[in-house]
Design a protein around this motif. Sequence first.
Motif, PDB file in Angstrom:
ATOM      1  N   ILE A 111       0.920  -1.096   0.078  1.00 55.64           N
ATOM      2  CA  ILE A 111       0.035  -0.051  -0.035  1.00 55.64           C
ATOM      3  C   ILE A 111       0.639   1.359   0.035  1.00 55.64           C
ATOM      4  N   GLU A 120      -6.509  10.641   6.539  1.00 55.79           N
ATOM      5  CA  GLU A 120      -6.591   9.843   5.283  1.00 55.79           C
ATOM      6  C   GLU A 120      -5.977   8.267   5.305  1.00 55.79           C
ATOM      7  N   GLU A 124      -7.016   3.876   5.831  1.00 56.34           N
ATOM      8  CA  GLU A 124      -6.558   3.157   4.700  1.00 56.34           C
ATOM      9  C   GLU A 124      -5.613   2.088   5.327  1.00 56.34           C
ATOM     10  N   ARG A 127      -7.734  -0.796   7.027  1.00 52.08           N
ATOM     11  CA  ARG A 127      -8.371  -1.736   6.087  1.00 52.08           C
ATOM     12  C   ARG A 127      -7.196  -2.649   5.223  1.00 52.08           C
TER      13      ARG A 127
END
Length: 203
Positions: A111, A120, A124, A127
């Motif tokens: 990622i 933000e 992320e 997850r």
Amino acid sequence: MARRRTLRPEEQEIWAAVARTATPMHPGRQLFLKEVDTPRNAVPLHPEAPEPRGHTHPRLPLFHLGEKSRSATRLDLVPTPSEALSAAPLQMDAKTHGKMTRGKLTPEARIDLHGLTLSEAHPELIRFILNAQSDGARLVLVITGKGRRGEDIGPIPQRMGVLRHQVPQWLRMPPLGQAVLQVSEAHLKHGGSGAYYVYLRRR
């Protein structure tokens, strides 16, 4: 205004005993501490007075106000992310860890959080890590970037690379702490100090 008085003989003895235990600020000078205006009552402080008992503090070198520091050593209270991760206890297999840090293992997922704000990036990351663990992945790569220094206009120095400092903390905290076995700085081939290897626990 209080009147000054001469010292009684017993007071002079006590004062002289106290003065002998004092350490002069400027060795080599003959100093006088006077209680009255008459010089006969002045009690000299010997320039080579012995150290007081229990005095174990080292003497500081002489300095002048305004001069530059003589020490070039920089003291950082907070270790860098790589230093903190290197000092962390090893939780995974040592042989596998060695292969991982040398870049011999290929991450199964990655990622890229580079360019995201903290608000933000955090959801992320949660997850991504939990989904990777559900899929059975063991080694994943989290890219944070090395960060760049912005305009420094305040009295406190700005920390460069906010995500690079924050991601290891998130990986230790709930809900990710139970899923993460080991975190290490990535090899140069996978991003170096701008990325992290995250070794996951089996579900």
